[in-house]
Design an enzyme around this catalytic site. Structure first.
Site: not given
Ligand SMILES: NC(=O)C1=CN([C@@H]2O[C@H](COP(=O)(O)OP(=O)(O)OC[C@H]3O[C@@H](n4cnc5c(N)ncnc54)[C@H](O)[C@@H]3O)[C@@H](O)[C@H]2O)C=CC1
Ligand SMILES: CC(=O)C(=O)O
Length: 317
Positions: A96, A17-18, A183
């Protein structure tokens, strides 16, 4: 019509998603030559890239998106910017920090590949827990610290702004806010730097309402997770990471709250922490130290010590 100048290549690792929403935003800016979207899953990034490219004729942008599945880095070589979104998101009730072991393995492996294939890239980490994963990505790439930063402060600040605007029923454009620190639990929303139409927040809201908005901001991610039930937020997070990548490729010098290496500012040293920083082609040009109240400064120092302890452990993950 004059052809718009585009340059550079940005790779988004993780097509969840991200990652996919970040790739879409980056493509729609129409400032990069190429956006590469990768994932360990075969077919998903290729399909998403084709889908985004098919929208170009409607939305009127020329940046091409390339999807690469199967965990390959062939085609990402020489990226100017890499956004690491690979990793698990949390579920309701999880912090987190509950993601640290699983995501550390993923982020380490991704960062090592990025160092091999895009040795001059600026890396923007978003995988959680953010402050720790940013420190780990710097260790695993061996890149200069200024070339590795994390996305959190842009998002948390945007949430604070939205919360204030909704509370007062005013346009978000009239509100300025700031959020520093981690965060996580030691996030430091900074009410003393908040204004509404140029007036201090304390002049337009009573202290108990400000405290409520600060609290809501700290829990902004959890609030979305609880509603979604599966996965975490991605529209506001992707907007934040995409803006950072754009500031890098445009060498804009924009000052943004990001997770950056702090080396003496605010009397804090040797830790990745949410601070304001000037962003350009080399990543973080400098950390920008602003005025904080005594309690906000104490909160920032407390956040630094909390994340320092965790960051010291990431080398062993
Ligand atoms: N810093 C911030 O403000 C935020 C951080 N996040 C974090 O971002 C991360 C991703 O979130 P989403 O996209 O929603 O999760 P998601 O589950 O939709 O997508 C994660 C993707 O990473 C892929 N993946 C896993 N291992 C991999 C690898 N070794 N190489 C390449 N791709 C790989 C998966 O196949 C999946 O498509 C999470 O850890 C989430 O907690 C999310 C929102 C805010
Ligand atoms: C997932 C995350 O870190 C956030 O939404 O803030």
């Amino acid at each position: 019509m004059a052809e718009r100048a585009r340059n550079g290549k940005v790779t988004v690792v993780g097509a969840g998603f991200y990652g996919s929403t970040t790739a879409l935003r980056l493509a729609e800016y129409d400032v990069f030559d190429t956006v590469v979207l990768t994932d360990i899953v075969e077919g998903k990034p290729e399909g998403l890239a084709l889908d985004i490219n098919q929208s170009r004729a409607i939305e009127g942008f020329e940046t091409r998106v390339v999807g690469i599945g199967g965990g390959s880095y062939a085609g990402t070589e020489g990226s100017d910017v890499v956004v690491i979104t690979a990793g698990l998101p949390r579920k309701p009730g999880m912090s987190r920090m509950d993601l640290i072991e699983t995501n550390a393995g993923i982020v380490r492996q991704v960062a090592e590949n990025v160092a091999q294939t895009s040795p001059d890239a600026v890396v923007i980490v978003v995988s959680n827990p953010l402050d720790e994963m940013t420190a780990l990505a710097q260790l695993a790439t061996g890149f200069p610290r200024g070339r590795v930063m994390g996305q959190a402060g842009m998002l948390d600040t945007a949430r604070f702004t939205n919360n204030v605007a909704e509370e007062l029923g005013v346009p978000v454009g009239s509100v300025r806010t700031l959020t520093l620190g981690s965060h996580g639990d030691t996030m430091v929303p900074v009410p003393s730097r908040c204004t509404v139409d140029g007036k201090p927040l304390a002049d337009v809201l009573p202290a108990d309402r400000i405290a409520h908005l600060v609290d809501r901001t700290r829990n902004g991610g959890a609030e979305v997770v609880a509603l979604l039930k599966t996965g975490s937020a991605y529209y506001a997070p992707s907007a934040a990471a995409a803006r950072m990548a754009r500031a890098v490729i445009e060498d804009s010098g924009a000052v943004m709250p990001v997770c950056a290496w702090v080396d003496g500012e605010y009397g804090i040293s040797g830790v990745y922490l949410g601070v304001e920083a000037e962003i350009g082609r080399e990543g973080v040009r400098k950390v920008v130290e602003g005025d904080l109240s005594d309690s906000e400064l104490a909160g920032l120092r407390e956040a630094a010590e909390a994340v320092r302890a965790k960051q010291a452990d990431v080398a062993d993950l």
